[in-house]
Scaffold this active site. Sequence first.
Site, PDB file in Angstrom:
ATOM      1  N   LYS A 180     -14.576   8.107  -4.723  1.00 41.42           N
ATOM      2  CA  LYS A 180     -15.875   8.403  -4.110  1.00 41.42           C
ATOM      3  C   LYS A 180     -16.387   9.765  -4.552  1.00 41.42           C
ATOM      4  CE  LYS A 180     -14.042   6.311   0.086  1.00 41.42           C
ATOM      5  NZ  LYS A 180     -13.446   6.716   1.388  1.00 41.42           N
ATOM      6  N   THR A 213      -8.637   6.460  -2.614  1.00 42.01           N
ATOM      7  CA  THR A 213      -9.988   5.989  -2.903  1.00 42.01           C
ATOM      8  C   THR A 213     -10.974   7.131  -2.693  1.00 42.01           C
ATOM      9  OG1 THR A 213     -10.089   5.136  -0.641  1.00 42.01           O
ATOM     10  CG2 THR A 213      -9.656   3.531  -2.391  1.00 42.01           C
ATOM     11  N   HIS A 261       0.793  -1.234   0.000  1.00 39.24           N
ATOM     12  CA  HIS A 261       0.000   0.000   0.000  1.00 39.24           C
ATOM     13  C   HIS A 261       0.817   1.271   0.000  1.00 39.24           C
ATOM     14  CE1 HIS A 261      -4.178  -1.358   0.544  1.00 39.24           C
ATOM     15  NE2 HIS A 261      -3.627  -2.419   1.081  1.00 39.24           N
ATOM     16  N   LYS A 273      -8.982  13.746   4.029  1.00 42.06           N
ATOM     17  CA  LYS A 273      -8.091  12.583   4.032  1.00 42.06           C
ATOM     18  C   LYS A 273      -7.142  12.756   5.213  1.00 42.06           C
ATOM     19  CE  LYS A 273      -6.952  13.748  -0.222  1.00 42.06           C
ATOM     20  NZ  LYS A 273      -6.868  12.536  -1.017  1.00 42.06           N
ATOM     21  N   ARG A 274      -6.422  11.718   5.573  1.00 48.98           N
ATOM     22  CA  ARG A 274      -5.448  11.867   6.642  1.00 48.98           C
ATOM     23  C   ARG A 274      -4.528  13.044   6.340  1.00 48.98           C
ATOM     24  NH1 ARG A 274      -1.860   7.884   6.452  1.00 48.98           N
ATOM     25  NH2 ARG A 274      -2.713   7.311   4.428  1.00 48.98           N
ATOM     26  N   LYS A 305       0.368  14.408   1.086  1.00 46.66           N
ATOM     27  CA  LYS A 305      -0.964  14.702   0.556  1.00 46.66           C
ATOM     28  C   LYS A 305      -1.146  16.204   0.309  1.00 46.66           C
ATOM     29  CE  LYS A 305      -3.217  10.600   2.578  1.00 46.66           C
ATOM     30  NZ  LYS A 305      -4.089   9.986   1.543  1.00 46.66           N
TER      31      LYS A 305
HETATM   32  C1  LIG Z   1     -12.147   6.951   1.655  1.00 46.43           C
HETATM   33  C2  LIG Z   1     -11.677   7.330   2.990  1.00 46.43           C
HETATM   34  C3  LIG Z   1     -10.317   7.584   3.208  1.00 46.43           C
HETATM   35  C4  LIG Z   1      -9.283   7.530   2.105  1.00 46.43           C
HETATM   36  O1  LIG Z   1      -9.181   8.819   1.523  1.00 46.43           O
HETATM   37  P1  LIG Z   1      -7.982   9.189   0.521  1.00 46.43           P
HETATM   38  O2  LIG Z   1      -8.397  10.502  -0.025  1.00 46.43           O
HETATM   39  O3  LIG Z   1      -7.959   8.125  -0.532  1.00 46.43           O
HETATM   40  O4  LIG Z   1      -6.744   9.252   1.317  1.00 46.43           O
HETATM   41  C5  LIG Z   1      -9.917   7.938   4.483  1.00 46.43           C
HETATM   42  N1  LIG Z   1     -10.796   8.043   5.494  1.00 46.43           N
HETATM   43  C6  LIG Z   1     -12.114   7.826   5.318  1.00 46.43           C
HETATM   44  C7  LIG Z   1     -13.041   7.981   6.466  1.00 46.43           C
HETATM   45  C8  LIG Z   1     -12.598   7.463   4.064  1.00 46.43           C
HETATM   46  O5  LIG Z   1     -13.914   7.227   3.904  1.00 46.43           O
END
Ligand SMILES: *Cc1c(COP(=O)(O)O)cnc(C)c1O
Length: 809
Positions: free
Chosen positions: A661, A657, A359, A549-550, A555
């Site tokens: 979404k 991901t 990952h 995101k984190r 990022k």
């Molecule tokens: C989808 C999701 C992530 C991943 O987000 P990225 O933008 O791909 O880093 C992290 N936390 C939650 C709660 C999510 O639903």
Amino acid sequence: MATDPVSPILAPGPSEFDAHIVRVLRHRIGKNERAAKMHDWYNASIYALRDAIIDRWIESTHRTYESGAKRVYYLSMEFLIGRLLRDALSNMGMTREMDEALRAHGLDLAEIEELEPDAALGNGGLGRLAACFMESLATLDIPAYGYGIRYVNGMFRQRIKDGWQVELPETWLAHGNPWEFDRMECSYRIGFGGEVLARDDDVVWKPAEEVEASAVDTPVVGWRGKRVNTLRLWTASPLDPIRLDAFNAGDHFGALEEQVRADSLVRVLYPADGTPAGQELRLRQEYFFTAASIQDIVRRHVQYADDIRTLPDKAAIQLNDTHPSVAVAELMRLFIDEHGLELNEAWELCKKTVSYTNHTLLPEALESWPLPLFERLLPRHMQIIYAINSRILREARKAGCDDARISAISLIDESGERRVRMANLAFVGAHSVNGVAALHTELMKKTVFADLHHLYPQRINNKTNGVTPRRWLHQCNPGLTRVIREAIGDAFLDDAEKLADLNALADDGALGERVAEVKRANKVALADHIKQTMNIRLDPDALFDVQIKRIHEYKRQLLNLIETVALYDQIRSHPERDWVPRVKIFGGKAAPTYHNAKLVIKLANDIARRVNSDPSVGGLLKVVFVPNYNVSLAERIIPAADLSEQISTAGMEASGTGNMKLALNGALTIGTLDGANIEIRDRVGDENIVIFGLTAEQVAEKRANGYDPREVVESSLELGQALSAIASGVFSPDDPNRYAELIGGIHDHDWFMCAADFDSYAAAQRAVDTRWEDQAGWRAAAIRNIANVGWFSSDRTIAEYARDIWNVR
Ligand SMILES: *Cc1c(COP(=O)(O)O)cnc(C)c1O
């Protein structure tokens, strides 16, 4: 949320279901309708729904036993499942029944749903992927178990105090958990430490300590309730709950030491590993859940097949990152020590059974353990790893590898203090090693696994991530789902790639209007939520620009914030221009010991306070940092987003991901050519995504040849001004030096290329403004995004794993 996207398929009639809830309330909770509180109704609703699920669950399990089908085992340190009620109702086709039954008692399903705590058993994308995969496995009718840890507190809850992140324990189990089933009878002893004895021909590991792992099961319902699989999480208990002699001698705490030790194993996800004790706890957690899972898998196999040698025909074990990679050594131990196989045969069986998903390429995220620690905690596993290693190194020598290559391939890092390399162990012990997006997989071959790839050129393959469209479209965005059904019918509900039928209607103004109406309603709902929880007023007609995101330097939330400051300057200098009103929404947690990430959170909050209270921007710019980003918050924010920020330094985001979404919900992406962004661009088309910045190759080139960020800063007036403003304390008058070092890092080395990408990013943002002025064009692009990202369904991802890696139906 009163209707299913599909009509009910197996539900009892509404009045019958209503009666069932009331029976459950009386007999399982012990209350009648008059005495019941909201929480009792919540529990009764879930128990009643659960009864329908259990029938399916037992039937699914029975079918698997009857057919002798191969099972998939997904081992993961994290399962970020979020709330389950809406998901289970929707997948069972029982949303309307539940809604009507509750309404008959004057209750609102939406309110009941809000009582469910968010199961925060994960950190970010990796854990959410595991949850999406579990749902897709059940949807595709593949027999599967998820294996992990039942953390009592899980991931911390984030509070923002004076703009700083504060970590609080997540008490998601405080009121019990109606979804879980204790399987006390399903338990295993997990040993640590001790010694390895050679007896006759046999080797016997005598652990110094043991804890008991017992299973807690949660049913996972697939779409249309076709199959129900099991998420099996392990909890820990001492063999001796109390040492009575010590207790009676007055040592009340010492007598409970074993209890505390067992407890600490399942307390929190990712305990800080800055101390030796913290490191040891992490390794103990990993071995604890992995060993329990492998023992469970092997027990199930020998119970129904009398030959351990057929394990690879009946079991596929997928390691979600390296956290469970000690599985390779544990499986070998069981083969050799418990089932009497020879090393060679055991090794072939192990590789056929196990596969591994990588990952991240970040070197600091590639796990390795100090050898003395590993040897002390797992002496038998250490011996097995040595035996595997000498085999691998022999193969490497035979293949003509030079010394440099041999030492890169070795399971033991000899470069400094000796360490056990878990990624190498997972790689050699698996028949398949996959990356999670096309670019990431190619970079794996060239960087972290270059030498192993040279030796085993067939092993690395790509499986681009996906997300479940049930949670991330149907459930979180019922309005959009309805509009799509009206436009193209229901086929997309069962096959997300059928969303492509929307392409023909993308320029149809009427559809654009309806999609825009839904988006606006979702933005109003989010604005209401933010008004209620944070007392910030947002204009739903502004462009909602979202980065959730984190928080991590790669990022580049910082790049977004610098651009926000530059825009703020511009609006104030040129109030006469026609600015597009923007709301910048940030959300995400920082690792508790990650100093710069926590500083970025503070900066976002400092900028928000200043900008939001400055009358001279006239409401054209608002900045919001939403606390405690989690699955439920993602479900609120994503349907309301216009613009999706996917701006990582190219080459550093494995897949992402969140990008999928957001596109699925009609947000346009502004992003770099990184991770799955590249594949999103390939599918939605260049005209429907805004790409900027250096490519992964250009980043690598700049890093290799040394680049001078100071030159870049001097050549960009806008960037220079924004950096000076932040560094000099414009946003932190109470502590003017707060950001000096953070910004200094950009001047000195700019490892994450914030300066290098700034001009390109700022220009891309202004191009976004221009696009927004053409609302019809924006809507058409949004529709083309929705239409063309169906491929990123985790159903497609899982189908590829099933065919290429697991060899299941
Ligand atoms: C989808 C999701 C992530 C991943 O987000 P990225 O933008 O791909 O880093 C992290 N936390 C939650 C709660 C999510 O639903």
